[in-house]
Design an enzyme around this catalytic site. Sequence first.
Site, PDB file in Angstrom:
ATOM      1  N   ALA A  81       0.861  -1.188   0.000  1.00 67.18           N
ATOM      2  CA  ALA A  81       0.000   0.000   0.000  1.00 67.18           C
ATOM      3  C   ALA A  81       0.895   1.235   0.000  1.00 67.18           C
ATOM      4  O   ALA A  81       2.045   1.187   0.432  1.00 67.18           O
ATOM      5  CB  ALA A  81      -0.886  -0.009   1.241  1.00 67.18           C
ATOM      6  N   GLY A 120       0.669  -5.165   1.034  1.00 60.53           N
ATOM      7  CA  GLY A 120      -0.476  -5.236   0.121  1.00 60.53           C
ATOM      8  C   GLY A 120      -0.076  -5.804  -1.224  1.00 60.53           C
ATOM      9  O   GLY A 120      -0.897  -6.406  -1.919  1.00 60.53           O
ATOM     10  N   GLU A 123      -0.412  -9.346  -0.787  1.00 63.49           N
ATOM     11  CA  GLU A 123      -1.853  -9.637  -0.628  1.00 63.49           C
ATOM     12  C   GLU A 123      -2.540  -9.641  -1.987  1.00 63.49           C
ATOM     13  O   GLU A 123      -3.456 -10.423  -2.220  1.00 63.49           O
ATOM     14  CB  GLU A 123      -2.495  -8.611   0.305  1.00 63.49           C
ATOM     15  CG  GLU A 123      -2.062  -8.801   1.749  1.00 63.49           C
ATOM     16  CD  GLU A 123      -2.624  -7.728   2.657  1.00 63.49           C
ATOM     17  OE1 GLU A 123      -2.180  -6.562   2.525  1.00 63.49           O
ATOM     18  OE2 GLU A 123      -3.479  -8.014   3.476  1.00 63.49           O
ATOM     19  N   GLU A 143       4.017  -5.477   7.338  1.00 63.72           N
ATOM     20  CA  GLU A 143       3.195  -4.451   7.984  1.00 63.72           C
ATOM     21  C   GLU A 143       3.501  -4.302   9.476  1.00 63.72           C
ATOM     22  O   GLU A 143       3.391  -3.227  10.031  1.00 63.72           O
ATOM     23  CB  GLU A 143       1.713  -4.761   7.796  1.00 63.72           C
ATOM     24  CG  GLU A 143       1.197  -4.555   6.382  1.00 63.72           C
ATOM     25  CD  GLU A 143       1.373  -5.768   5.490  1.00 63.72           C
ATOM     26  OE1 GLU A 143       2.211  -6.627   5.807  1.00 63.72           O
ATOM     27  OE2 GLU A 143       0.682  -5.842   4.458  1.00 63.72           O
TER      28      GLU A 143
HETATM   29  N1  T1G Z   1       4.612   3.367   0.025  1.00 61.24           N
HETATM   30  C1  T1G Z   1       5.087   4.578  -0.305  1.00 61.24           C
HETATM   31  N2  T1G Z   1       6.383   4.842  -0.613  1.00 61.24           N
HETATM   32  C2  T1G Z   1       7.236   3.789  -0.556  1.00 61.24           C
HETATM   33  C3  T1G Z   1       6.815   2.486  -0.204  1.00 61.24           C
HETATM   34  C4  T1G Z   1       5.430   2.299   0.086  1.00 61.24           C
HETATM   35  N3  T1G Z   1       4.943   1.099   0.392  1.00 61.24           N
HETATM   36  N4  T1G Z   1       7.905   1.673  -0.243  1.00 61.24           N
HETATM   37  C5  T1G Z   1       8.944   2.441  -0.592  1.00 61.24           C
HETATM   38  N5  T1G Z   1       8.557   3.710  -0.775  1.00 61.24           N
HETATM   39  C6  T1G Z   1       9.402   4.834  -1.201  1.00 61.24           C
HETATM   40  C7  T1G Z   1      10.463   5.158  -0.157  1.00 61.24           C
HETATM   41  O1  T1G Z   1       9.936   6.045   0.817  1.00 61.24           O
HETATM   42  C8  T1G Z   1      11.520   5.798  -1.027  1.00 61.24           C
HETATM   43  O2  T1G Z   1      11.063   7.130  -1.301  1.00 61.24           O
HETATM   44  C9  T1G Z   1      11.429   5.030  -2.337  1.00 61.24           C
HETATM   45  O3  T1G Z   1      10.115   4.428  -2.346  1.00 61.24           O
HETATM   46  C10 T1G Z   1      12.470   3.941  -2.441  1.00 61.24           C
HETATM   47  O4  T1G Z   1      12.351   3.166  -1.236  1.00 61.24           O
HETATM   48  C11 T1G Z   1      -2.899  -3.038   3.022  1.00 61.24           C
HETATM   49  C12 T1G Z   1      -1.492  -1.487   4.668  1.00 61.24           C
HETATM   50  C13 T1G Z   1      10.087  -1.841  -1.372  1.00 61.24           C
HETATM   51  C14 T1G Z   1      11.999  -3.096  -0.310  1.00 61.24           C
HETATM   52  O5  T1G Z   1       6.266  -2.099   4.260  1.00 61.24           O
HETATM   53  O6  T1G Z   1      10.497  -2.210   2.263  1.00 61.24           O
HETATM   54  O7  T1G Z   1       0.761  -2.730   2.354  1.00 61.24           O
HETATM   55  O8  T1G Z   1      13.024   8.362  -0.264  1.00 61.24           O
HETATM   56  O9  T1G Z   1      14.684   3.624  -0.448  1.00 61.24           O
HETATM   57  O10 T1G Z   1      15.908   0.176  -0.702  1.00 61.24           O
HETATM   58  O11 T1G Z   1      -1.832  -4.732   4.164  1.00 61.24           O
HETATM   59  O12 T1G Z   1      11.042   0.469   0.118  1.00 61.24           O
HETATM   60  O13 T1G Z   1      12.977   7.874  -2.726  1.00 61.24           O
HETATM   61  O14 T1G Z   1      11.344   9.531  -1.747  1.00 61.24           O
HETATM   62  O15 T1G Z   1      13.289   1.774   0.583  1.00 61.24           O
HETATM   63  O16 T1G Z   1      14.980  -0.345  -3.060  1.00 61.24           O
HETATM   64  C15 T1G Z   1       3.747  -2.535   3.297  1.00 61.24           C
HETATM   65  C16 T1G Z   1       8.060  -0.814   2.435  1.00 61.24           C
HETATM   66  C17 T1G Z   1       3.010  -1.232   3.254  1.00 61.24           C
HETATM   67  C18 T1G Z   1       7.315  -2.122   2.126  1.00 61.24           C
HETATM   68  C19 T1G Z   1      12.413  -1.047  -1.692  1.00 61.24           C
HETATM   69  N6  T1G Z   1       4.930  -2.452   2.486  1.00 61.24           N
HETATM   70  N7  T1G Z   1       9.107  -0.569   1.470  1.00 61.24           N
HETATM   71  O17 T1G Z   1      13.618  -0.806  -0.990  1.00 61.24           O
HETATM   72  O18 T1G Z   1      14.132   1.571  -1.800  1.00 61.24           O
HETATM   73  S1  T1G Z   1       1.572  -1.269   4.278  1.00 61.24           S
HETATM   74  C20 T1G Z   1       6.136  -2.214   3.062  1.00 61.24           C
HETATM   75  C21 T1G Z   1      10.275  -1.284   1.501  1.00 61.24           C
HETATM   76  C22 T1G Z   1       0.523  -2.305   3.460  1.00 61.24           C
HETATM   77  C23 T1G Z   1      -1.561  -3.594   3.372  1.00 61.24           C
HETATM   78  C24 T1G Z   1      -0.730  -2.675   4.204  1.00 61.24           C
HETATM   79  C25 T1G Z   1      11.325  -0.843   0.535  1.00 61.24           C
HETATM   80  C26 T1G Z   1      11.421  -1.731  -0.709  1.00 61.24           C
HETATM   81  P1  T1G Z   1      12.168   8.313  -1.537  1.00 61.24           P
HETATM   82  P2  T1G Z   1      13.673   2.541  -0.608  1.00 61.24           P
HETATM   83  P3  T1G Z   1      14.759   0.127  -1.660  1.00 61.24           P
END
Ligand code: T1G
Length: 709
Positions: A81, A120, A123, A143
Amino acid sequence: SKHLSRVLFGGIQAMKGQVQYEKRKTKDGCVAILTMDNKPVNALSQGVRVGLDQYFKEVAADSEVKAVVLTGAHGVFCGGADISEFATGVEGPMLGEVIAAMEASEKPVVAAIDGVALGGGYEVALGCHYRLASQRAQAGLPEVNLGILPGAGGTQRLPRLVGAAKSVDVMCRGAPLKAPKAAEVGLFDRVIEGDHAALIQASVDFALSMPPVAERRLGRGTADAADAALAAKRQEYAKLRPGEAAPQAIITCIEAAVKQEFKDGMRVEFQEFCKLMTGAQAQALQYMFFAERQCQKVPGLDAKPRALQSCGILGAGLMGGGIAMCCAENGLKVVLLDVDQKNLERGMSVIKKNYARSVERKSKSQAQVETILSKIHPCSNYEALSECDIVVEAVFENMDLKKKLFAQLDAVCKPGCVLASNTSGLDIDQIASATQRPEDVIGCHFFSPANVMKLLENVRGPRTGGETIATAMAFGKKLKKVTCLVGNCGGFIANRVMGVSGAAKVLQEGVWPQDIDAAAEAYGMRMGPLRMWDLVGLDLFGREREKSGVLNPEQVVFDAMYKAQRFGQKSGKGFYQYDQQRRHQRDPSAEALIQQVWSNTGVQPKTMPQEEIIENLYLPVVNEGFKCLEEGMAIRASDIDVCCVFGYNWPRYRGGPMKWAFTVGLPTVLQKVEQMGLTPSELLKEAVAKKWKMNSKDFNARILSAWTA
Ligand code: T1G
């Protein structure tokens, strides 16, 4: 071309712009290939959700299309998400509805997972009928690290796919699984060799040959509870993730998946998700997610980093060895230099012992260890540093010694080599003055053990050049550190702010060490401040205070400990006593000594509510944090939080001292700081007067102007 024209010319089609559509005709029929396309990680923004929702409706009505393959662009399936939407509120269609519609499709839907499928994103893959993955793919439900739980059906579908037992660890640890392990656990059905095109082709072929989808839908029946032992898992995660609400909520949802029908389980998931999402822990953890990415950015720095292939480490002690391991593990050639042959041999044997333990614990293979060790070259002559791109000095904390060594580095190292000191608080500019190239000198302050602790404070001196800063930031990124650029003040950021915690003061007011530590550990600190002092060593500053002859009334208990040779873990006794495994327990002789000091200074032992202990311990830290900002020693308030979380294990789910201060309310913080007799920070007073919030433009502009002054 019809789709292309509609996508190009806007309207609802433009929202599909975040989902590409290709109709691929094959001899066995036509397959719709949908590609999520939302740089950089295909986060499930509204545009992606609308695109998926619309295209699945279109595909269902298109009799030519026999099956669907869903994939992601940019080498990622989907990063979950869109976390940045959480603060502003999520508009429809909701992800859970989109996933339910995909799952209900009569036409087979195959997820072609290349790169990460997280949160997500995974999911969405669970809503597909099959999950094919490339060898590069990873799957995870992280999450929990954001203080929430998979809220789009993950807590109900995953247990129905792999069983409750395996689901607990996937969701409560929140760590992604690489393709082989993900396939072994059951998160992927098949792993396909080759590039993205090969994965898509295999998925298209598979989609056309799939059996009927009905039995592949996960949104039905209940989850297999074999070996789940969920009550034991609750206790396990209460220990592994103390104080965190999300793991316990996840287990509640998994229990529902075992006992209740899918739709009832989804209701439990929704309730638990909403409880977490509106809680302080989720807010703090989501704040920290962005803070640890923000800190790596240096505003106004346009210099490019120099090449980084080889690193010299000066000093083969505990820190030097840890830094050497960290560099070698991340692909750098390492020259580990110590002029004392015995030190060098001891340093290398400590490194080899560390890796032998990793092999025993199966956290690294023997082959991996051999590759890492092959990158570390022990030596005793300075010439060996002449080709290094960066040299990190990690010798004894003595300015004269450091200046002498930096003069030698200056003479030996190639032009452009970054000369870094791992000093934990000495003046970088004074060190730089020992060289002819102050613009190449910077602080690279690692935290012990350097191969474990994530924080790296890069310390800019007034003469440190842009390229040197850019190279040091790139160095931290290469070492997978959380890297913060900080100013050249005593103790830099983490040690400076945590160094003024009020532990000594509370102790001298008559509160027992075990009560102080219990309050800090109940707050979420990994280790209370007095246990921390026992770990660091009470002789560290005891000796200096004794030499200085300066008596600080707040330190009398510490001085008595030092005089009694109670140095902490290293001497088997300090505030506590320690067994061979360094486990601590209360020590009557320590308490008698403390009692004696108190009665000599007219102090009566007393109890103090834990909340008051926390305020006395950490509001001085907050005040010092504001002082760092007003002096231009940190780029942002959140950088101070990052330094405390990653340098001192401040509980992430509290967000850090500055986040906590804004949660408490700055007027209250200011009032209590003054009541404690501390000199309040001018910036704190200004923030209260101007009612600044943590992300107020004016607040951040004020901080940045101090940083760039
Ligand atoms: N949403 C928004 N921005 C995101 C993002 C996300 N999910 N993931 C990464 N970014 C942005 C991050 O802030 C950065 O921005 C850029 O992308 C590169 O990220 C319904 C509610 C995917 C493994 O927890 O683990 O789904 O600084 O530097 O090292 O159940 O990002 O460039 O402006 O980390 O290559 C669950 C979180 C969400 C995954 C990539 N998902 N992200 O790593 O790049 S909650 C997560 C990561 C959810 C559902 C629920 C990592 C990555 P900027 P980065 P990276």
